[in-house]
Write a protein that holds these residues in place. Sequence first.
Motif, PDB file in Angstrom:
ATOM      1  N   PRO A  93       3.905  -2.137   4.533  1.00 24.21           N
ATOM      2  CA  PRO A  93       3.969  -3.579   4.279  1.00 24.21           C
ATOM      3  C   PRO A  93       2.647  -4.254   4.628  1.00 24.21           C
ATOM      4  O   PRO A  93       1.784  -3.665   5.293  1.00 24.21           O
ATOM      5  CB  PRO A  93       5.082  -4.047   5.222  1.00 24.21           C
ATOM      6  CG  PRO A  93       5.033  -3.068   6.355  1.00 24.21           C
ATOM      7  CD  PRO A  93       4.644  -1.753   5.742  1.00 24.21           C
ATOM      8  N   ALA A  94       2.506  -5.482   4.212  1.00 23.31           N
ATOM      9  CA  ALA A  94       1.318  -6.269   4.555  1.00 23.31           C
ATOM     10  C   ALA A  94       1.162  -6.319   6.066  1.00 23.31           C
ATOM     11  O   ALA A  94       2.145  -6.391   6.803  1.00 23.31           O
ATOM     12  CB  ALA A  94       1.449  -7.680   3.988  1.00 23.31           C
ATOM     13  N   GLY A  95      -0.069  -6.255   6.531  1.00 26.65           N
ATOM     14  CA  GLY A  95      -0.342  -6.328   7.965  1.00 26.65           C
ATOM     15  C   GLY A  95      -0.296  -4.994   8.687  1.00 26.65           C
ATOM     16  O   GLY A  95      -0.438  -4.941   9.909  1.00 26.65           O
ATOM     17  N   SER A  96      -0.120  -3.908   7.956  1.00 26.41           N
ATOM     18  CA  SER A  96      -0.043  -2.590   8.591  1.00 26.41           C
ATOM     19  C   SER A  96      -1.397  -2.160   9.133  1.00 26.41           C
ATOM     20  O   SER A  96      -2.437  -2.539   8.624  1.00 26.41           O
ATOM     21  CB  SER A  96       0.443  -1.550   7.579  1.00 26.41           C
ATOM     22  OG  SER A  96       1.762  -1.797   7.201  1.00 26.41           O
ATOM     23  N   VAL A 124       0.855  -1.176   0.000  1.00 29.54           N
ATOM     24  CA  VAL A 124       0.000   0.000   0.000  1.00 29.54           C
ATOM     25  C   VAL A 124       0.894   1.230   0.000  1.00 29.54           C
ATOM     26  O   VAL A 124       1.823   1.336   0.799  1.00 29.54           O
ATOM     27  CB  VAL A 124      -0.929   0.017   1.245  1.00 29.54           C
ATOM     28  CG1 VAL A 124      -1.717   1.306   1.307  1.00 29.54           C
ATOM     29  CG2 VAL A 124      -1.859  -1.175   1.236  1.00 29.54           C
ATOM     30  N   PHE A 125       0.617   2.154  -0.902  1.00 23.39           N
ATOM     31  CA  PHE A 125       1.335   3.419  -0.940  1.00 23.39           C
ATOM     32  C   PHE A 125       0.579   4.460  -0.130  1.00 23.39           C
ATOM     33  O   PHE A 125      -0.651   4.478  -0.119  1.00 23.39           O
ATOM     34  CB  PHE A 125       1.473   3.944  -2.375  1.00 23.39           C
ATOM     35  CG  PHE A 125       2.381   3.122  -3.235  1.00 23.39           C
ATOM     36  CD1 PHE A 125       3.679   2.847  -2.848  1.00 23.39           C
ATOM     37  CD2 PHE A 125       1.935   2.633  -4.446  1.00 23.39           C
ATOM     38  CE1 PHE A 125       4.515   2.090  -3.644  1.00 23.39           C
ATOM     39  CE2 PHE A 125       2.759   1.882  -5.251  1.00 23.39           C
ATOM     40  CZ  PHE A 125       4.061   1.607  -4.859  1.00 23.39           C
ATOM     41  N   VAL A 126       1.303   5.343   0.550  1.00 21.70           N
ATOM     42  CA  VAL A 126       0.711   6.433   1.309  1.00 21.70           C
ATOM     43  C   VAL A 126       1.017   7.721   0.559  1.00 21.70           C
ATOM     44  O   VAL A 126       2.174   8.034   0.287  1.00 21.70           O
ATOM     45  CB  VAL A 126       1.297   6.515   2.742  1.00 21.70           C
ATOM     46  CG1 VAL A 126       0.651   7.654   3.510  1.00 21.70           C
ATOM     47  CG2 VAL A 126       1.118   5.190   3.465  1.00 21.70           C
ATOM     48  N   TRP A 127      -0.031   8.459   0.226  1.00 22.72           N
ATOM     49  CA  TRP A 127       0.099   9.716  -0.512  1.00 22.72           C
ATOM     50  C   TRP A 127      -0.305  10.864   0.390  1.00 22.72           C
ATOM     51  O   TRP A 127      -1.305  10.791   1.095  1.00 22.72           O
ATOM     52  CB  TRP A 127      -0.796   9.703  -1.749  1.00 22.72           C
ATOM     53  CG  TRP A 127      -0.387   8.645  -2.715  1.00 22.72           C
ATOM     54  CD1 TRP A 127      -0.704   7.307  -2.640  1.00 22.72           C
ATOM     55  CD2 TRP A 127       0.439   8.789  -3.844  1.00 22.72           C
ATOM     56  NE1 TRP A 127      -0.115   6.634  -3.680  1.00 22.72           N
ATOM     57  CE2 TRP A 127       0.586   7.510  -4.449  1.00 22.72           C
ATOM     58  CE3 TRP A 127       1.077   9.871  -4.436  1.00 22.72           C
ATOM     59  CZ2 TRP A 127       1.326   7.294  -5.587  1.00 22.72           C
ATOM     60  CZ3 TRP A 127       1.816   9.663  -5.580  1.00 22.72           C
ATOM     61  CH2 TRP A 127       1.943   8.398  -6.147  1.00 22.72           C
ATOM     62  N   LEU A 174      -7.073  -7.135   2.045  1.00 28.41           N
ATOM     63  CA  LEU A 174      -8.118  -7.414   3.024  1.00 28.41           C
ATOM     64  C   LEU A 174      -8.116  -6.237   3.986  1.00 28.41           C
ATOM     65  O   LEU A 174      -7.102  -5.943   4.619  1.00 28.41           O
ATOM     66  CB  LEU A 174      -7.845  -8.710   3.789  1.00 28.41           C
ATOM     67  CG  LEU A 174      -8.748  -8.965   4.990  1.00 28.41           C
ATOM     68  CD1 LEU A 174     -10.201  -9.160   4.549  1.00 28.41           C
ATOM     69  CD2 LEU A 174      -8.267 -10.148   5.783  1.00 28.41           C
ATOM     70  N   VAL A 175      -9.233  -5.550   4.067  1.00 23.57           N
ATOM     71  CA  VAL A 175      -9.341  -4.387   4.945  1.00 23.57           C
ATOM     72  C   VAL A 175     -10.378  -4.704   6.015  1.00 23.57           C
ATOM     73  O   VAL A 175     -11.478  -5.149   5.711  1.00 23.57           O
ATOM     74  CB  VAL A 175      -9.775  -3.135   4.150  1.00 23.57           C
ATOM     75  CG1 VAL A 175      -9.937  -1.942   5.079  1.00 23.57           C
ATOM     76  CG2 VAL A 175      -8.774  -2.839   3.041  1.00 23.57           C
ATOM     77  N   GLN A 176      -9.999  -4.489   7.265  1.00 30.78           N
ATOM     78  CA  GLN A 176     -10.917  -4.684   8.374  1.00 30.78           C
ATOM     79  C   GLN A 176     -11.091  -3.348   9.085  1.00 30.78           C
ATOM     80  O   GLN A 176     -10.139  -2.580   9.212  1.00 30.78           O
ATOM     81  CB  GLN A 176     -10.374  -5.738   9.338  1.00 30.78           C
ATOM     82  CG  GLN A 176     -10.265  -7.102   8.680  1.00 30.78           C
ATOM     83  CD  GLN A 176      -9.687  -8.143   9.606  1.00 30.78           C
ATOM     84  OE1 GLN A 176      -8.666  -7.927  10.235  1.00 30.78           O
ATOM     85  NE2 GLN A 176     -10.361  -9.277   9.683  1.00 30.78           N
ATOM     86  N   ILE A 177     -12.299  -3.100   9.544  1.00 33.53           N
ATOM     87  CA  ILE A 177     -12.622  -1.816  10.159  1.00 33.53           C
ATOM     88  C   ILE A 177     -12.960  -2.005  11.627  1.00 33.53           C
ATOM     89  O   ILE A 177     -13.739  -2.886  11.987  1.00 33.53           O
ATOM     90  CB  ILE A 177     -13.818  -1.161   9.439  1.00 33.53           C
ATOM     91  CG1 ILE A 177     -13.483  -0.908   7.969  1.00 33.53           C
ATOM     92  CG2 ILE A 177     -14.223   0.140  10.129  1.00 33.53           C
ATOM     93  CD1 ILE A 177     -14.663  -0.454   7.143  1.00 33.53           C
TER      94      ILE A 177
END
Length: 110
Positions: A16-19, A1-4, A44-47
């Motif tokens: 990285p994965a799991g962030s 995932v990129f952060v902009w 996979l996104v959990q809220i």
Amino acid sequence: VFVWKEGANVKVNELPAGSVIGEIAVLGLATHRTATLRAQKVCLVQILHRPILMKYLNEFPREIATFQEVGASRLAKSGVSKNTLFQQQVLFQESSAAFLEELCKQLQRK
């Protein structure tokens, strides 16, 4: 995932994965997003909504300090400081600079 960085199309980080993301908002340390995320692959996104987190933090109060420290650290990295925090809130947008400066002097970290 990129952060902009919000408002500027500039990549500032890669996660990285799991962030874990969104801790600043879920802790109530800011009401606006500090960045935009763009996934390179399917994620996979959990809220975890704020009311649920706060319910369990009340049941496990020793955890609150840990969450606050992590959130404050990430908030500092985002460029939001106690000197800019009030100006970003709708409630204080019409307030004078002198008033906001006095409020900032009174902020206490707990």
